[in-house]
Design a protein around this motif. Structure first.
Motif, PDB file in Angstrom:
ATOM      1  N   TYR A   1      29.088  -9.315  37.174  1.00  0.00           N
ATOM      2  CA  TYR A   1      29.597  -8.009  37.602  1.00  0.00           C
ATOM      3  C   TYR A   1      31.171  -8.107  37.691  1.00  0.00           C
ATOM      4  CZ  TYR A   1      24.885  -7.322  38.851  1.00  0.00           C
ATOM      5  OH  TYR A   1      23.368  -7.189  38.911  1.00  0.00           O
ATOM      6  N   TYR A   2      31.752  -6.993  37.825  1.00  0.00           N
ATOM      7  CA  TYR A   2      33.166  -6.749  37.770  1.00  0.00           C
ATOM      8  C   TYR A   2      33.565  -5.765  38.833  1.00  0.00           C
ATOM      9  CZ  TYR A   2      38.243  -6.835  36.046  1.00  0.00           C
ATOM     10  OH  TYR A   2      39.610  -7.179  35.884  1.00  0.00           O
ATOM     11  N   LEU A   3      34.272  -6.427  40.040  1.00  0.00           N
ATOM     12  CA  LEU A   3      34.445  -5.299  41.376  1.00  0.00           C
ATOM     13  C   LEU A   3      35.690  -4.851  40.847  1.00  0.00           C
ATOM     14  CD1 LEU A   3      33.762  -4.247  44.117  1.00  0.00           C
ATOM     15  CD2 LEU A   3      34.878  -6.202  44.725  1.00  0.00           C
ATOM     16  N   ARG A   4      35.912  -3.587  40.556  1.00  0.00           N
ATOM     17  CA  ARG A   4      37.004  -2.793  40.469  1.00  0.00           C
ATOM     18  C   ARG A   4      37.501  -1.578  41.495  1.00  0.00           C
ATOM     19  NH1 ARG A   4      36.983   0.717  36.697  1.00  0.00           N
ATOM     20  NH2 ARG A   4      39.151   0.729  36.294  1.00  0.00           N
ATOM     21  N   GLY A   5      38.594  -1.467  41.735  1.00  0.00           N
ATOM     22  CA  GLY A   5      38.764  -0.495  42.885  1.00  0.00           C
ATOM     23  C   GLY A   5      40.371  -0.266  43.134  1.00  0.00           C
ATOM     24  N   GLU A   6      40.848   0.472  44.216  1.00  0.00           N
ATOM     25  CA  GLU A   6      42.381   0.655  44.519  1.00  0.00           C
ATOM     26  C   GLU A   6      42.342   0.905  46.193  1.00  0.00           C
ATOM     27  OE1 GLU A   6      42.745   5.431  43.883  1.00  0.00           O
ATOM     28  OE2 GLU A   6      42.820   3.840  42.048  1.00  0.00           O
ATOM     29  N   VAL A   7      43.461   0.561  46.710  1.00  0.00           N
ATOM     30  CA  VAL A   7      43.620   0.651  48.090  1.00  0.00           C
ATOM     31  C   VAL A   7      44.836   1.601  48.334  1.00  0.00           C
ATOM     32  CG1 VAL A   7      44.094  -0.836  50.270  1.00  0.00           C
ATOM     33  CG2 VAL A   7      42.847  -1.893  48.380  1.00  0.00           C
ATOM     34  N   LYS A   8      44.397   2.444  49.405  1.00  0.00           N
ATOM     35  CA  LYS A   8      45.496   3.654  49.814  1.00  0.00           C
ATOM     36  C   LYS A   8      45.689   3.545  51.082  1.00  0.00           C
ATOM     37  CE  LYS A   8      43.914   6.538  45.992  1.00  0.00           C
ATOM     38  NZ  LYS A   8      43.621   7.998  45.742  1.00  0.00           N
ATOM     39  N   ASP A   9      46.815   4.097  51.650  1.00  0.00           N
ATOM     40  CA  ASP A   9      46.909   4.408  52.993  1.00  0.00           C
ATOM     41  C   ASP A   9      46.355   5.737  53.378  1.00  0.00           C
ATOM     42  OD1 ASP A   9      48.758   6.429  52.133  1.00  0.00           O
ATOM     43  OD2 ASP A   9      50.680   5.253  53.001  1.00  0.00           O
ATOM     44  N   LYS A  10      46.654   6.327  54.776  1.00  0.00           N
ATOM     45  CA  LYS A  10      45.755   7.512  54.682  1.00  0.00           C
ATOM     46  C   LYS A  10      46.326   8.763  54.301  1.00  0.00           C
ATOM     47  CE  LYS A  10      47.930   8.313  59.380  1.00  0.00           C
ATOM     48  NZ  LYS A  10      47.466   8.716  60.804  1.00  0.00           N
ATOM     49  N   GLN A  11      47.591   8.575  53.671  1.00  0.00           N
ATOM     50  CA  GLN A  11      48.489   9.661  53.085  1.00  0.00           C
ATOM     51  C   GLN A  11      47.977   9.502  51.617  1.00  0.00           C
ATOM     52  OE1 GLN A  11      50.212   7.790  55.579  1.00  0.00           O
ATOM     53  NE2 GLN A  11      50.066   9.569  57.044  1.00  0.00           N
ATOM     54  N   GLY A  12      47.352   8.574  51.064  1.00  0.00           N
ATOM     55  CA  GLY A  12      46.999   8.634  49.776  1.00  0.00           C
ATOM     56  C   GLY A  12      47.820   7.704  48.857  1.00  0.00           C
TER      57      GLY A  12
ATOM     58  N   GLU B   1      29.362  -2.431  46.532  1.00  0.00           N
ATOM     59  CA  GLU B   1      28.401  -2.484  45.542  1.00  0.00           C
ATOM     60  C   GLU B   1      29.465  -2.709  44.241  1.00  0.00           C
ATOM     61  OE1 GLU B   1      25.272   0.119  44.551  1.00  0.00           O
ATOM     62  OE2 GLU B   1      25.171   0.605  46.595  1.00  0.00           O
ATOM     63  N   ALA B   2      29.379  -4.002  43.541  1.00  0.00           N
ATOM     64  CA  ALA B   2      30.206  -4.298  42.469  1.00  0.00           C
ATOM     65  C   ALA B   2      29.943  -3.175  41.256  1.00  0.00           C
ATOM     66  CB  ALA B   2      29.896  -5.863  42.070  1.00  0.00           C
ATOM     67  N   SER B   3      29.056  -2.518  41.115  1.00  0.00           N
ATOM     68  CA  SER B   3      28.969  -1.408  39.942  1.00  0.00           C
ATOM     69  C   SER B   3      29.535  -0.422  40.111  1.00  0.00           C
ATOM     70  CB  SER B   3      27.305  -1.380  39.757  1.00  0.00           C
ATOM     71  OG  SER B   3      26.889  -0.877  40.962  1.00  0.00           O
ATOM     72  N   LYS B   4      30.224  -0.041  41.252  1.00  0.00           N
ATOM     73  CA  LYS B   4      30.741   1.155  41.646  1.00  0.00           C
ATOM     74  C   LYS B   4      32.481   0.943  41.713  1.00  0.00           C
ATOM     75  CE  LYS B   4      26.845   3.308  44.015  1.00  0.00           C
ATOM     76  NZ  LYS B   4      26.414   3.885  45.372  1.00  0.00           N
ATOM     77  N   TYR B   5      33.176   1.931  41.376  1.00  0.00           N
ATOM     78  CA  TYR B   5      34.605   1.779  41.404  1.00  0.00           C
ATOM     79  C   TYR B   5      34.905   2.132  42.876  1.00  0.00           C
ATOM     80  CZ  TYR B   5      39.342   2.581  40.460  1.00  0.00           C
ATOM     81  OH  TYR B   5      40.777   2.417  40.581  1.00  0.00           O
ATOM     82  N   GLN B   6      35.700   1.461  43.625  1.00  0.00           N
ATOM     83  CA  GLN B   6      35.870   1.447  45.033  1.00  0.00           C
ATOM     84  C   GLN B   6      37.063   1.929  45.285  1.00  0.00           C
ATOM     85  OE1 GLN B   6      33.553   0.498  47.222  1.00  0.00           O
ATOM     86  NE2 GLN B   6      31.971  -0.194  45.505  1.00  0.00           N
ATOM     87  N   ILE B   7      37.243   2.733  46.510  1.00  0.00           N
ATOM     88  CA  ILE B   7      38.627   3.418  46.749  1.00  0.00           C
ATOM     89  C   ILE B   7      38.715   3.164  48.377  1.00  0.00           C
ATOM     90  CG2 ILE B   7      39.824   5.490  47.423  1.00  0.00           C
ATOM     91  CD1 ILE B   7      38.790   6.497  44.816  1.00  0.00           C
ATOM     92  N   PHE B   8      39.538   2.099  48.669  1.00  0.00           N
ATOM     93  CA  PHE B   8      39.533   1.811  50.263  1.00  0.00           C
ATOM     94  C   PHE B   8      40.640   2.432  50.793  1.00  0.00           C
ATOM     95  CE2 PHE B   8      37.561  -1.881  48.096  1.00  0.00           C
ATOM     96  CZ  PHE B   8      36.361  -1.935  48.487  1.00  0.00           C
ATOM     97  N   VAL B   9      40.655   2.731  52.020  1.00  0.00           N
ATOM     98  CA  VAL B   9      41.730   3.392  52.758  1.00  0.00           C
ATOM     99  C   VAL B   9      41.954   2.751  54.055  1.00  0.00           C
ATOM    100  CG1 VAL B   9      42.684   5.518  54.043  1.00  0.00           C
ATOM    101  CG2 VAL B   9      41.369   6.061  52.185  1.00  0.00           C
ATOM    102  N   LEU B  10      43.203   1.949  54.292  1.00  0.00           N
ATOM    103  CA  LEU B  10      43.631   1.237  55.204  1.00  0.00           C
ATOM    104  C   LEU B  10      44.422   2.270  56.227  1.00  0.00           C
ATOM    105  CD1 LEU B  10      45.194  -2.070  53.616  1.00  0.00           C
ATOM    106  CD2 LEU B  10      42.664  -1.621  54.229  1.00  0.00           C
ATOM    107  N   GLN B  11      44.158   1.981  57.651  1.00  0.00           N
ATOM    108  CA  GLN B  11      44.708   2.534  58.718  1.00  0.00           C
ATOM    109  C   GLN B  11      45.833   1.776  59.438  1.00  0.00           C
ATOM    110  OE1 GLN B  11      43.861   5.674  59.638  1.00  0.00           O
ATOM    111  NE2 GLN B  11      42.056   6.067  58.526  1.00  0.00           N
ATOM    112  N   PRO B  12      47.004   2.617  59.742  1.00  0.00           N
ATOM    113  CA  PRO B  12      48.219   1.761  60.206  1.00  0.00           C
ATOM    114  C   PRO B  12      47.941   1.333  61.779  1.00  0.00           C
ATOM    115  CG  PRO B  12      48.342   4.250  60.431  1.00  0.00           C
ATOM    116  CD  PRO B  12      47.055   3.875  59.485  1.00  0.00           C
TER     117      PRO B  12
END
Length: 627
Positions: free
Chosen positions: A60-71, A123-134
């Motif tokens: 599988y290929y785990l893909r995604g991006e990481v943002k802050d709470k302002q996007g 789930e590796a089959s889904k594109y992930q969007i993570f939000v980190l809190q300060p």
């Protein structure tokens, strides 16, 4: 490249014994013309072999991006995956990443300086969007609030409450709020019940109770005061019932009771339990009412295990050790033998133990199971990270991993109520106090599904009062810690609700007009929660009608609940308990008593003990007032 040249030179040495000049000439021509192509082919073959070796197991290929709470996208975020062991990855300059992984589901931990650590299953089959809190913002401390009234601001001084060597969070009792100023209030819902059994411990010792150890919402949680008398219609929705009654201590006011009944799991379809027992075996646990009580409690729990359940045991006392690797529930004797072998000694490296327990729990993790760490301790951590804030940050990092935390408080004298409450609140879990064998049996056997199986996470209730019908209100219980209020936090984070649990909230309300009859609703309710392992928030709305009835004519469970609130207020020396005494509490309890309920009968006994214990205290207060 040098070693490739050595290979070619070795081949050339095979021709050094050639006697024919034309053979040597042909070889030299071959090397001169094709040397570049040969090297390129070898390099490509080597790179392909390396790639295949590194990713032979990647399906599988785990893909995604990481943002802050302002996007905003965050580069250089550290990424750790359970399937990759100690290998570390980072987001790129645009905050995105792509990592080959060997399985469909994996555990991921994201960390970046200045932000809270985020750990969860993906789930590796889904594109992930993570939000980190300060860190150091309202978002990082919001879980401390038990209730919050919108647009109502106050300033409080921070202080720490101690009772000998025991510690309790300093609480601020909720006051009356005018609806014209702030009609909306919210409260965090949970199944914690530690306060009541801790109160019982003090009164059985003929001792006064630390006022900040009295949490009325937990006292109500302890009893089954269900007046709904029916099961939810499906596995996801709550049932709600409200009732308005007279107020026994203020004839001008009324009481509003709100009851929420959580969905109940089908006993035949309860998922497997993967439990990690985290047991304090430090020197402070070397007393009859500590480690032996813990051992007895866990052995009772083991008796209820099924073959599909799994148990691991982590201990800490001088050092942290894994006393039992994950073991199936069918091997009860093996598990019990390990529990019996535990001996108390050494210091208390609690922070390292908590991290180890979560690491073990992550290895057993199953998205379709009940994954839980059960911590049993007096809370007296003295090695490593020991402050409430440091410890709660550790468990908060695992809060979104799908692993729950149950804290069982044990012992007296050095019991750290504040630490265990902070751990349970921030660790996606619940909190109980074990003062005797009967309580151990109630928590880990009788109430097992309510305590150990969550049906809702991040549950909280928003109550909006009708300004035309209610002029003021006071939430009874759900008091906030002073340090959380002084931090200026303006939001709350909900708690965990167990299978079939009934949550009760009580308000003292002041009608806007003398009339008690109205066709309009006096308030509206909005319940928010998430189902376990789900990211989408669920919402339910309920209306609160003006269905006034005298408390004497109301359901007996509401009268018993009223006696509990009165009892807690007297123990807290509340300013709202000036118009009644211990006799009034006892009479109210008796009027709502279920004669077949042993716990309710015990409560009446406790009111008698409290009256004797506090008789001298009350007389002293009266003398001080006269002076």
């Amino acid at each position: 490249m040098g070693w490739i040249m050595m290979v070619l030179d070795a081949i050339s040495r095979q021709y050094t014994n050639c006697t024919k000049r034309d053979d040597l000439a042909k070889y030299a021509y071959f090397v001169q013309i094709n040397r570049g192509n040969c090297i390129l082919k070898i390099v490509i073959a080597i790179l392909c072999c390396c790639w295949c070796c590194l990713h032979a197991d990647a399906q599988y290929y785990l893909r995604g991006e990481v943002k802050d709470k302002q996007g905003r996208l965050l580069p250089n975020v550290k990424i750790q995956l359970e399937s990759k062991g100690s290998y570390v990855f980072y987001t790129g300059a645009l905050g995105s990443f792509g990592i080959p992984v060997p399985k469909k589901e994996d555990s991921i931990i994201l960390s970046l300086d200045g932000y809270e650590v985020l750990g969860l299953r993906v789930e590796a089959s889904k594109y992930q969007i993570f939000v980190l809190q300060p860190l150091n913002t309202a978002a990082s401390s919001r879980s401390g609030l038990m209730s919050f009234t919108k647009n109502l601001f106050s300033s409080y001084a921070v202080k720490t409450i101690t009772n000998g060597a025991e510690t309790y969070n300093a609480l601020v009792e909720n006051d009356f709020v005018h609806t014209k100023d702030a009609a909306e209030t919210g409260l965090s819902l949970n199944i914690n019940c530690a306060s009541y059994s801790n109160i019982r411990r003090f009164l059985n010792m003929e001792s006064t109770v630390p006022p900040d150890g009295v949490r009325i919402e937990e006292m109500l949680n302890y009893f089954d005061l269900n007046t709904i008398k029916q099961a939810p219609t499906n596995n996801t929705s709550f049932l709600c019932k409200t009732q308005v009654t007279s107020c026994p201590w203020n004839a001008d006011n009324q009481l509003l009771f709100i009851q929420l009944l959580a969905p109940k799991l089908n006993l035949k379809a309860i998922p497997p339990a993967h439990l990690t027992f985290l047991i304090d075996v430090s020197g402070s646990m070397d007393k009859d009412n500590r480690l032996p009580l813990v051992q007895h409690a866990f052995k009772m729990l083991v008796k209820n295990l099924r073959a599909q359940d799994t148990v691991a045991i982590v201990t800490y006392g001088g050092y942290v050790g894994i006393a039992l690797q994950p073991t199936g529930g069918a091997e009860k004797n093996k598990i019990v033998n390990v529990i019996d072998s535990l001996v108390a000694s050494g210091d208390t490296p609690g922070s390292a133990a908590i991290q180890t327990a979560y690491s073990v729990a992550e290895k057993m993790y199953d998205a379709h199971a009940n994954n839980r760490v059960i911590l049993a301790t007096d809370g007296d951590f003295n090695v490593g990270q020991t402050s409430d804030k440091e410890l709660q940050n550790i468990v908060a990092a695992h809060k979104q991993s799908g692993i729950y935390l149950t804290c069982l408080g044990i012992g007296m004298g050095n019991y750290k109520d504040s630490k265990l409450e902070a751990l349970a609140t921030n660790g996606n879990g619940n909190f109980a106090y074990i003062d005797n064998l009967k309580e151990a049996e109630r928590t880990l056997m009788t109430e097992f599904t309510k305590t150990m199986y969550a049906v809702a996470n991040d549950a909280f209730l928003t109550v909006t009062f009708n300004k035309d019908l209610i002029s003021a209100y006071r939430l009874i219980g759900f008091d906030n810690k002073k340090d959380d209020l002084s931090a200026g936090t303006a939001t709350i984070e909900g708690g965990e609700i167990g299978s079939g649990h009934t949550v009760m909230a009580m308000f003292e309300i002041t009608p806007a007009t003398p009339s008690v009859n109205s066709s309009s609703n006096i308030a509206t309710l909005q319940l928010r929660y998430k189902q376990p392992q789900a990211a989408i928030e669920q919402q339910q709305h309920f209306d609160v009608t003006q269905n006034f009835i005298s408390l004497n004519e109301a359901d007996s469970a509401l009268r018993f609940a009223t006696s509990i609130a009165m009892f807690g207020s007297l123990l807290k020396n509340s300013t709202y308990a000036n118009n009644y005494n211990w006799d009034d509490v006892r009479n109210m309890a008796v009027s709502g008593l279920d004669a077949n309920n042993v716990l309710e009968q015990e409560f009446v006994t406790l009111t008698n003990k409290a009256e004797k214990v506090y008789a001298g205290v009350t007389d002293k207060r009266k003398r001080n007032k006269l002076l």
